[in-house]
Design an enzyme around this catalytic site. Structure first.
Site, PDB file in Angstrom:
ATOM      1  N   ARG A 142       0.870  -1.175   0.000  1.00 26.62           N
ATOM      2  CA  ARG A 142       0.000   0.000   0.000  1.00 26.62           C
ATOM      3  C   ARG A 142       0.903   1.220   0.000  1.00 26.62           C
ATOM      4  O   ARG A 142       2.106   1.135   0.087  1.00 26.62           O
ATOM      5  CB  ARG A 142      -0.973   0.025   1.174  1.00 26.62           C
ATOM      6  CG  ARG A 142      -0.526  -0.559   2.527  1.00 26.62           C
ATOM      7  CD  ARG A 142       0.613   0.098   3.211  1.00 26.62           C
ATOM      8  NE  ARG A 142       0.390   1.534   3.344  1.00 26.62           N
ATOM      9  CZ  ARG A 142       1.368   2.389   3.622  1.00 26.62           C
ATOM     10  NH1 ARG A 142       2.607   1.969   3.743  1.00 26.62           N
ATOM     11  NH2 ARG A 142       1.121   3.668   3.760  1.00 26.62           N
ATOM     12  N   GLY A 143       0.245   2.379  -0.181  1.00 29.78           N
ATOM     13  CA  GLY A 143       1.014   3.620  -0.285  1.00 29.78           C
ATOM     14  C   GLY A 143       1.045   4.043  -1.741  1.00 29.78           C
ATOM     15  O   GLY A 143       1.399   3.234  -2.616  1.00 29.78           O
ATOM     16  N   ALA A 144       0.709   5.278  -2.008  1.00 30.83           N
ATOM     17  CA  ALA A 144       0.534   5.713  -3.398  1.00 30.83           C
ATOM     18  C   ALA A 144       1.696   5.350  -4.324  1.00 30.83           C
ATOM     19  O   ALA A 144       1.503   4.630  -5.313  1.00 30.83           O
ATOM     20  CB  ALA A 144       0.247   7.220  -3.422  1.00 30.83           C
ATOM     21  N   ARG A 160      -7.715   0.024  -6.606  1.00 35.23           N
ATOM     22  CA  ARG A 160      -7.938   1.095  -5.630  1.00 35.23           C
ATOM     23  C   ARG A 160      -8.068   2.415  -6.398  1.00 35.23           C
ATOM     24  O   ARG A 160      -7.274   2.703  -7.286  1.00 35.23           O
ATOM     25  CB  ARG A 160      -6.795   1.174  -4.602  1.00 35.23           C
ATOM     26  CG  ARG A 160      -6.631  -0.092  -3.759  1.00 35.23           C
ATOM     27  CD  ARG A 160      -5.593   0.089  -2.664  1.00 35.23           C
ATOM     28  NE  ARG A 160      -6.095   0.963  -1.590  1.00 35.23           N
ATOM     29  CZ  ARG A 160      -5.334   1.488  -0.626  1.00 35.23           C
ATOM     30  NH1 ARG A 160      -4.028   1.244  -0.624  1.00 35.23           N
ATOM     31  NH2 ARG A 160      -5.853   2.278   0.305  1.00 35.23           N
ATOM     32  N   GLN A 214      -1.623   2.352  10.013  1.00 35.90           N
ATOM     33  CA  GLN A 214      -0.350   2.470   9.291  1.00 35.90           C
ATOM     34  C   GLN A 214       0.707   3.172  10.161  1.00 35.90           C
ATOM     35  O   GLN A 214       1.894   2.869  10.081  1.00 35.90           O
ATOM     36  CB  GLN A 214      -0.521   3.256   7.984  1.00 35.90           C
ATOM     37  CG  GLN A 214      -1.283   2.554   6.894  1.00 35.90           C
ATOM     38  CD  GLN A 214      -2.761   2.888   6.890  1.00 35.90           C
ATOM     39  OE1 GLN A 214      -3.335   3.178   7.957  1.00 35.90           O
ATOM     40  NE2 GLN A 214      -3.406   2.845   5.737  1.00 35.90           N
ATOM     41  N   ASP A 218      -2.037  11.009  -1.780  1.00 35.41           N
ATOM     42  CA  ASP A 218      -2.454  10.009  -2.759  1.00 35.41           C
ATOM     43  C   ASP A 218      -2.897  10.642  -4.060  1.00 35.41           C
ATOM     44  O   ASP A 218      -2.842  10.006  -5.121  1.00 35.41           O
ATOM     45  CB  ASP A 218      -3.579   9.150  -2.167  1.00 35.41           C
ATOM     46  CG  ASP A 218      -3.044   8.271  -1.048  1.00 35.41           C
ATOM     47  OD1 ASP A 218      -2.868   8.795   0.063  1.00 35.41           O
ATOM     48  OD2 ASP A 218      -2.756   7.085  -1.307  1.00 35.41           O
ATOM     49  N   ASN A 275      -5.380  12.452   1.107  1.00 41.53           N
ATOM     50  CA  ASN A 275      -4.437  11.627   1.854  1.00 41.53           C
ATOM     51  C   ASN A 275      -5.227  10.804   2.848  1.00 41.53           C
ATOM     52  O   ASN A 275      -6.447  10.919   2.962  1.00 41.53           O
ATOM     53  CB  ASN A 275      -3.384  12.510   2.552  1.00 41.53           C
ATOM     54  CG  ASN A 275      -2.202  11.688   3.039  1.00 41.53           C
ATOM     55  OD1 ASN A 275      -1.614  10.903   2.299  1.00 41.53           O
ATOM     56  ND2 ASN A 275      -1.853  11.871   4.302  1.00 41.53           N
ATOM     57  N   LYS A 276      -4.511   9.960   3.609  1.00 38.07           N
ATOM     58  CA  LYS A 276      -5.183   9.083   4.555  1.00 38.07           C
ATOM     59  C   LYS A 276      -6.189   9.834   5.416  1.00 38.07           C
ATOM     60  O   LYS A 276      -5.896  10.935   5.906  1.00 38.07           O
ATOM     61  CB  LYS A 276      -4.123   8.410   5.444  1.00 38.07           C
ATOM     62  CG  LYS A 276      -4.655   7.417   6.435  1.00 38.07           C
ATOM     63  CD  LYS A 276      -5.548   6.356   5.802  1.00 38.07           C
ATOM     64  CE  LYS A 276      -4.898   5.730   4.628  1.00 38.07           C
ATOM     65  NZ  LYS A 276      -5.837   4.997   3.747  1.00 38.07           N
TER      66      LYS A 276
HETATM   67  C1  LIG Z   1       3.854   7.960   0.200  1.00 35.21           C
HETATM   68  S1  LIG Z   1       2.247   8.492   0.283  1.00 35.21           S
HETATM   69  C2  LIG Z   1       1.405   7.105   0.931  1.00 35.21           C
HETATM   70  C3  LIG Z   1      -0.027   7.421   1.246  1.00 35.21           C
HETATM   71  O1  LIG Z   1      -0.821   6.267   0.948  1.00 35.21           O
HETATM   72  C4  LIG Z   1      -1.428   5.858   2.160  1.00 35.21           C
HETATM   73  O2  LIG Z   1      -2.674   5.261   1.961  1.00 35.21           O
HETATM   74  P1  LIG Z   1      -2.810   3.646   2.045  1.00 35.21           P
HETATM   75  O3  LIG Z   1      -1.996   3.205   3.224  1.00 35.21           O
HETATM   76  O4  LIG Z   1      -4.298   3.438   2.205  1.00 35.21           O
HETATM   77  O5  LIG Z   1      -2.285   3.143   0.729  1.00 35.21           O
HETATM   78  C5  LIG Z   1      -1.569   7.132   2.926  1.00 35.21           C
HETATM   79  O6  LIG Z   1      -2.595   7.941   2.400  1.00 35.21           O
HETATM   80  C6  LIG Z   1      -0.212   7.722   2.709  1.00 35.21           C
HETATM   81  O7  LIG Z   1      -0.096   9.062   3.003  1.00 35.21           O
END
Ligand SMILES: CSC[C@H]1O[C@H](OP(=O)(O)O)[C@H](O)[C@@H]1O
Length: 342
Positions: free
Chosen positions: A45-47, A85, A192, A233, A243-244
């Site tokens: 996960r993570g953009a 996603r 996270q 994101d 973002n989250k």
């Molecule tokens: C490097 S930015 C990652 C960004 O993605 C995360 O979302 P997820 O864990 O649901 O993929 C979160 O928004 C982070 O800031």
């Protein structure tokens, strides 16, 4: 430094982020379907990381595609990965990049196409690490010495191909000799912050304390927090930031208390086709992420839930957007397109 994802001869190997921090277990994807599942279930996960994963997923698909049905299968590979996603634009940016390569190689032998696809996916991975290091270099000077940095969610090596975006800024500040420590929001419901950011920073011996999401206001008011740095994101052309979920509240509290709020993200997170953040699709995730923690119920059976995985922070709360090409400042409608063109 933790290895988030690696292309190997056996397949694409990634650490299973749903098991951290208690279990360090790895998943190997050998098909694009397995990669799509890994992205959707947040094994990775993570953009930026899911952008790299999608690029590698397209390459896996082409390696196994039937040459006689290539165009039709390639379309299914890309649409399957694109359906995983909806919010992180990096996923679509990466798929589009692989599509452009595919189009440019029409008529070439399948072996040449397969080799080029794998090479491009590996390049996306390597470029992401370099981009994050550049983000860190631009962001480090913004981090006040001798203060605490507050971060939300995980925008670290685990959210990218390595080094991280928000955590990349923190790593670069530490490497530059700044005397800082970090407060990591736990970041309910997927945790996270508690599970990934604390684990990552402990690996690097960067001083970190875990706080619950509802403590952010207390510490932002205390004068202890020198700045907030988060990832993103998707960023609209006016500087609104998806973002989250929970980021918006932190941003409002930061502005209320005069604490700079920075967003660290690669140019590939910009979506200049969107005029503002209300146009950004917000992923809705399963109820069990809210009602359970590691399978243990924290709410009654049949509890009704809302679980938006992201929120949108209006640009007026964003002090600066740190990219690999420099720091964008308001008015973002002017600074972001200019940076993207450089
Ligand atoms: C490097 S930015 C990652 C960004 O993605 C995360 O979302 P997820 O864990 O649901 O993929 C979160 O928004 C982070 O800031």
């Amino acid at each position: 430094m933790v290895e988030t994802i690696q292309w190997t001869d056996a397949g694409v190997v990634m650490i299973d982020q749903t098991r951290l921090p208690r279990v360090e277990e790895f998943v190997t994807c050998t098909t694009y379907e397995e990669m799509a599942h890994a992205i959707k279930t947040m094994v990775i996960r993570g953009a930026p990381a899911i952008g790299v994963a999608a690029a590698m997923g397209v390459a896996l698909g082409v390696l196994k595609a039937d040459p006689a049905q290539l165009d039709a299968e390639f379309e299914v590979i890309c649409s399957t990965l694109a359906a995983t996603r909806p919010t992180a634009v990096n996923l679509f940016w990466a798929i589009d990049r692989m599509k452009k390569l595919y189009t440019s190689m029409q008529g070439q032998p399948i072996e040449a196409l397969r080799e080029a696809m794998v090479k491009e996916a590996k390049l996306v991975y390597l470029e992401d690490i370099a981009i994050n290091e550049a983000i860190g270099a631009h962001g480090a000077p913004l981090v006040p010495d001798g203060k605490t940095v507050l971060t939300h969610c995980n925008a670290g090596a685990l959210a990218t191909a390595g080094f991280g975006t928000a955590l990349g800024v923190i790593r670069a500040a530490v490497n530059a000799g700044k005397n800082i420590d970090v407060f990591a929001d736990e970041t309910r419901p997927f945790l996270q912050g508690a599970r990934l950011t604390v684990w990552e920073l402990q690996q690097d011996n960067i001083p970190v304390k875990l706080i619950t999401d509802n403590m952010a206001g207390h510490f932002l008011k205390s004068g202890r927090i020198g700045c907030v740095v988060v990832g993103a994101d998707r960023i609209a052309r006016n500087g609104d930031v998806a973002n989250k979920v929970g980021t918006y509240g932190v941003a409002v509290l930061a502005k209320e208390n005069g604490v700079p709020f920075y967003v660290a993200a690669p140019i590939s997170t910009l979506d200049l086709t969107l005029d503002h953040g209300d146009q950004i699709p917000i992923e809705q995730r399963p109820s069990t992420e809210v009602t359970e923690v590691f399978g243990v119920p924290v709410a009654p059976e049949n509890t009704q839930v809302e679980n938006p995985a992201f929120d949108v922070t209006p640009n007026r709360y964003v002090t600066g957007i740190i990219t690999e090409k420099g720091v964008a400042r308001p008015p973002y409608e002017e600074s972001l397109p200019r940076l993207a063109q450089e």
